[in-house]
Design an enzyme around this catalytic site. Structure first.
Site, mmCIF file in Angstrom:
data_model
loop_
_atom_site.group_PDB
_atom_site.id
_atom_site.type_symbol
_atom_site.label_atom_id
_atom_site.label_comp_id
_atom_site.label_asym_id
_atom_site.label_seq_id
_atom_site.Cartn_x
_atom_site.Cartn_y
_atom_site.Cartn_z
ATOM 1 N N LYS A 2 0.839 -1.204 0.000
ATOM 2 C CA LYS A 2 0.000 0.000 0.000
ATOM 3 C C LYS A 2 0.876 1.258 0.000
ATOM 4 O O LYS A 2 0.593 2.246 -0.683
ATOM 5 C CB LYS A 2 -0.917 -0.011 1.234
ATOM 6 C CG LYS A 2 -1.815 1.222 1.309
ATOM 7 C CD LYS A 2 -2.720 1.190 2.535
ATOM 8 C CE LYS A 2 -3.570 2.469 2.578
ATOM 9 N NZ LYS A 2 -4.500 2.488 3.723
ATOM 10 N N HIS A 56 -21.364 -40.529 -31.422
ATOM 11 C CA HIS A 56 -22.244 -39.359 -31.422
ATOM 12 C C HIS A 56 -22.786 -39.032 -30.030
ATOM 13 O O HIS A 56 -23.985 -38.830 -29.833
ATOM 14 C CB HIS A 56 -23.398 -39.553 -32.400
ATOM 15 C CG HIS A 56 -22.948 -39.643 -33.828
ATOM 16 N ND1 HIS A 56 -22.084 -38.744 -34.393
ATOM 17 C CD2 HIS A 56 -23.239 -40.543 -34.794
ATOM 18 C CE1 HIS A 56 -21.863 -39.077 -35.657
ATOM 19 N NE2 HIS A 56 -22.537 -40.163 -35.924
#
Length: 510
Positions: free
Chosen positions: A126, A268
């Site tokens: 910070k 499929h």
């Protein structure tokens, strides 16, 4: 900014001694926690104990070490704007913070959560304009170079180091979050759909085409996706298509349900043959015989190491698009190299969990999200609803068929004999047509067996399904139940001397 004081608190002490020596040689005072200080003192590197500076001993078995106003004042203060308070309170301006965390462990998750470490680097990051923060061991070299050459560290570099610190902390917090979430879900005993879901995807590659050649497609992965998250790796063959990836995933998900040697053939998006036997060769043979015509051009998945005899049998029997296995013998690889068009996928060695993610389908600008179809059905005597009781073999076949039915497109019917599918009726608009479809396949394949077990993915709406099933020696049926005509269905199986098991779980697959 001149570095005067450094705070060092590291679990991973790799290369810290070299950096610490450089700091002391350049008259930079070091503050450190107990474990780090012990190593530095052992190597004759002077450092001050944080508890001596704060006049506050470590508390609660070391849980409280650095959480003190004098530490955070030294990190968060501005050297000019706060100079009066710093002088009055005799606070050391800490210009360099070197921290890495002790590893988070899932087993004793509350014990191994670093509190002081993340707080220190967040404070330092910070105030990055006045404090240098280092969380990456690879950055030690950079700091040493700057100190030795007495060069300034640019604002850009300090910002980059602060950014890395926040990223390091974020990854650590994310691990903790996911562990707590799992614990919470277990306590809650159900998954809760959040109000918002944030999904960030990045493109991995373009695919040849989509379901059909006129459709373009691409494969995207989650932003947090790692190589270790891959469920299979292609070691031979052409690029995987859109349909290949979907079918391969279904085949793998289906075959990994079983512990004993098993084979599943997918065509499929639906099984056309499956079997569990003493060895993979037997399993493949029985899976293939269920529907040889549909198996042509299919995807074959195994759950054990693939050997050359099986590969030779596959090539002899059919054209195959993809073969999937957790391992493959050297002889099998050599044999398959002659068939370069066959795609070979090796599955991830770690246990695959298909049920930790959601299913997502898109509808225009809307998304349908559901839990994966996880089946926790466990047979007990209470599941038997017929007068006739199923034999041990029929129960085994019923459980096997039920696991396969989960992957069959609805309406789905699976005929099983000795833990092998012998006919599958799939994707019909009514259940009676699915049964008729399975009966036709048995007739065409000239299969004549007694004591066949039938699995149905959903309940029977009418008794005509029972009469149609009886034509092919069905002796046991497993189905969800739940129809308004359940009593009539049970009466029908009692009349035909068929045993019936209710699962109370449905497996619609659309």
């Amino acid at each position: 900014m001149k570095i005067k004081n450094a705070l060092i608190s590291v679990f991973d002490k790799s290369k810290i001694l070299k950096l610490a020596k450089i700091l002391t040689q350049n008259k930079i005072k070091i503050l450190s926690t107990k474990g780090t200080r012990k190593l530095l003192k052992k190597n004759k590197i002077p450092c001050s104990k944080i508890s001596d500076y704060t006049k506050c001993k470590e508390m609660f078995h070391g849980k409280i070490k650095t959480l003190h106003p004098k530490i955070y004042s030294g990190i968060l203060s501005h050297p000019i704007l706060d100079s009066r308070i710093i002088k009055k309170k005799k606070i050391l301006s800490i210009n360099l913070v070197i921290v890495n965390f002790y590893p988070f462990q899932k087993k004793k998750y509350t014990k191994y959560i670093d509190i002081g470490g993340p707080s220190l680097i967040r404070a330092a990051a910070k105030n990055y304009k006045n404090v240098i923060v280092i969380t990456d061991i690879q950055d030690y070299k950079y700091i040493i170079e700057k100190i030795l050459k007495k060069k300034k560290i640019s604002k850009k570099s300090k910002l980059k180091l602060a950014m890395k610190a926040f990223k390091y902390s974020a990854k650590y917090e994310k691990k903790i979050y996911h562990t707590f979430k799992k614990k919470y879900d277990l306590i809650n005993k159900k998954k809760i759909f959040p109000k918002k879901i944030k999904i960030i995807l990045k493109k991995k590659k373009n695919l040849i085409y989509g379901e059909n050649p006129h459709q373009k497609s691409a494969l995207y992965i989650d932003n947090n996706f790692k190589k270790t998250d891959q469920i299979f790796k292609k070691i031979q063959g052409k690029k995987l298509s859109y349909n290949n990836i979907i079918d391969a995933n279904i085949a793998l998900e289906c075959v990994t349900q079983f512990n004993k040697p098993s084979c599943v053939i997918i065509k499929h998006g639906t099984p056309c043959g499956a079997s569990t036997k003493k060895n993979l060769l037997q399993a493949y043979n029985h899976a293939y015989l269920c529907d040889p015509e549909s198996a042509f051009g299919g995807i074959i998945a195994f759950n054990k190491k693939l050997k050359s005899k099986i590969v030779q049998k596959i090539i002899q029997n059919q054209f195959v698009e993809i073969i999937i296995a957790p391992k493959i013998s050297i002889n099998s690889q050599k044999f398959l190299q002659k068939k370069k068009n066959i795609k070979i996928l090796i599955t991830n060695n770690k246990k695959i969990n298909f049920y930790k993610q959601f299913d997502i389908k898109t509808i225009n600008n809307q998304f349908l999200i559901q839990e994966k179809d996880y089946d926790n059905f466990k047979f007990n005597k209470e599941n038997i609803v017929s007068q006739k009781k199923p034999t041990k073999l029929e129960i085994k076949d019923a459980i096997f068929g039920w696991k396969i039915a989960k992957f069959v497109k609805s309406n789905g019917i699976v005929y099983v004999y000795k833990k092998s599918t012998i006919a599958i009726g799939t994707g019909q608009t009514s259940r009676i047509f699915s049964i008729k479809n399975a009966n036709i396949k048995m007739h065409e394949n000239n299969i004549h067996k007694k004591n066949i077990t039938m699995a149905s993915d959903a309940f029977f709406p009418f008794t005509d399904n029972i009469q149609e099933a009886k034509k092919n020696n069905i002796s046991c049926i497993i189905q969800p139940g739940g129809s308004i005509k359940d009593k009539e269905i049970i009466n029908a199986v009692n009349h035909e001397n068929i045993s019936m098991i209710f699962t109370h779980i449905r497996h619609f697959k659309h």
